[in-house]
Write an enzyme that holds these catalytic residues in place. Structure first.
Site, PDB file in Angstrom:
ATOM      1  N   SER A 154       0.832  -1.203   0.000  1.00  0.00           N
ATOM      2  CA  SER A 154       0.000   0.000   0.000  1.00  0.00           C
ATOM      3  C   SER A 154       0.872   1.262   0.000  1.00  0.00           C
ATOM      4  O   SER A 154       1.649   1.474  -0.927  1.00  0.00           O
ATOM      5  CB  SER A 154      -0.957  -0.046   1.203  1.00  0.00           C
ATOM      6  OG  SER A 154      -1.950   0.932   1.100  1.00  0.00           O
ATOM      7  N   ASP A 204      -9.890  -4.446  -4.746  1.00  0.00           N
ATOM      8  CA  ASP A 204      -9.330  -3.485  -3.803  1.00  0.00           C
ATOM      9  C   ASP A 204     -10.202  -2.227  -3.784  1.00  0.00           C
ATOM     10  O   ASP A 204     -10.308  -1.522  -4.782  1.00  0.00           O
ATOM     11  CB  ASP A 204      -7.897  -3.125  -4.225  1.00  0.00           C
ATOM     12  CG  ASP A 204      -7.147  -2.319  -3.165  1.00  0.00           C
ATOM     13  OD1 ASP A 204      -7.804  -1.612  -2.381  1.00  0.00           O
ATOM     14  OD2 ASP A 204      -5.909  -2.396  -3.141  1.00  0.00           O
ATOM     15  N   HIS A 261      -7.755  -5.415  -0.684  1.00  0.00           N
ATOM     16  CA  HIS A 261      -6.632  -4.521  -0.422  1.00  0.00           C
ATOM     17  C   HIS A 261      -5.525  -5.165   0.400  1.00  0.00           C
ATOM     18  O   HIS A 261      -4.344  -5.036   0.072  1.00  0.00           O
ATOM     19  CB  HIS A 261      -7.113  -3.254   0.287  1.00  0.00           C
ATOM     20  CG  HIS A 261      -6.006  -2.282   0.554  1.00  0.00           C
ATOM     21  ND1 HIS A 261      -5.322  -1.637  -0.457  1.00  0.00           N
ATOM     22  CD2 HIS A 261      -5.432  -1.854   1.715  1.00  0.00           C
ATOM     23  CE1 HIS A 261      -4.387  -0.867   0.054  1.00  0.00           C
ATOM     24  NE2 HIS A 261      -4.439  -0.981   1.369  1.00  0.00           N
TER      25      HIS A 261
END
Length: 273
Positions: free
Chosen positions: A120, A217, A247
């Site tokens: 991320s 996601d 995610h």
């Protein structure tokens, strides 16, 4: 060969779980101490970069530590300033501060070129670090890479909302990971983050790059990984999209894919070396 090694890794996992690395602290003049865990081993080593508000104890980090042990490669996981066991105040941190954290870990704790694995926001920091430390970066693996994400998401808000956030000094950014929860993002964090955007021009990275992203996601659009792939100068770039991937990418099959990808890179880099 990869599959055989991977199964062997899982058979040993519970043995390794009993012998986790101990927390140490990287002391820096006039800067908060950084908590980290390190396993020494052969090259290329692996460094895990957590996501926003995450820590070095995330499941992906633990999985990669076990995997690194099983192959005898060095591995580092750490907490950014203001996160987990590290010193500092989270609400006062910036992308620039966390970039310095990553560079400190690379410079002070890593001996050889490393495979940087960024999750991320960690994927954004991974790119920033690779740009300024090409000689210490063997390859990159982005998981739901969030390059420029906070800035892009803010700029997509209606003008009135952006003005209100600037006036109040805070953005309550919704997260789909937990229903009815928000990240409280200081406006100054957003302004500082603009200095570190990488998708507005070619990204001067030439090492192998692997980008894994889930099509489900709901936090970081998978199209960002395509943008990163398009912008990096490296010709050795693969984008892997998982149809049902979300995610966090922490399901059993997600973790297998991440490990397979890194294992393949290690084989490639070792052969090249």
């Amino acid at each position: 060969m990869v599959q055989k090694k991977f199964h062997s890794h899982f058979q040993q996992r519970f043995v390794f779980a009993q012998n986790k690395s101990s927390v140490q602290y990287l002391v820096r003049p006039d800067l908060p101490k950084l908590a980290y865990k390190r396993i020494k081993g052969k090259s290329p080593g692996i460094i895990f970069l957590p996501g926003f508000a995450s820590t070095m104890n995330a499941e992906k980090a633990l999985e990669l530590e076990d995997f690194s042990k099983s192959l005898g490669h060095s591995f580092i996981r750490f907490d950014y300033t203001g996160c987990g066991a590290s010193e500092g105040v989270f609400s006062e941190c910036t992308i620039g501060q966390w970039k310095k954290d990553v560079l400190a870990v690379i410079d002070e704790l890593a001996e050889d070129p490393q495979i940087l694995v960024g999750s991320s926001m960690g994927g954004w920091l991974m790119l920033l670090a690779a740009i300024v430390r090409p000689e210490k970066t063997a390859a990159l693996v982005g998981i739901a890479t969030g390059a420029d994400y906070f800035v892009t998401a803010f700029n997509q808000l209606p003008l009135e909302m952006r003005k209100r956030i600037e006036e109040t000094g805070e953005w309550f950014m919704p997260t789909k990971q937990k229903e009815s929860e928000f990240f409280k993002i200081p406006f100054q964090f957003l302004k500082e983050a603009e200095n570190h955007c990488v998708l507005r021009s070619p990204i001067p990275i030439t090492c192998p790059v692997r980008l894994i992203h889930g099509l489900k996601d709901e936090d970081i659009p998978w199209q960002i990984s395509l943008q990163v792939a398009d912008n990096v100068l490296s010709a050795d770039v693969d984008v892997i999209l998982r149809k049902h991937g979300q995610h966090r990418m922490k399901g059993k099959d997600d973790l297998k894919l991440i490990v397979y990808t890194i294992d393949d890179l290690i084989d490639k880099l070792t052969t090249l070396g």
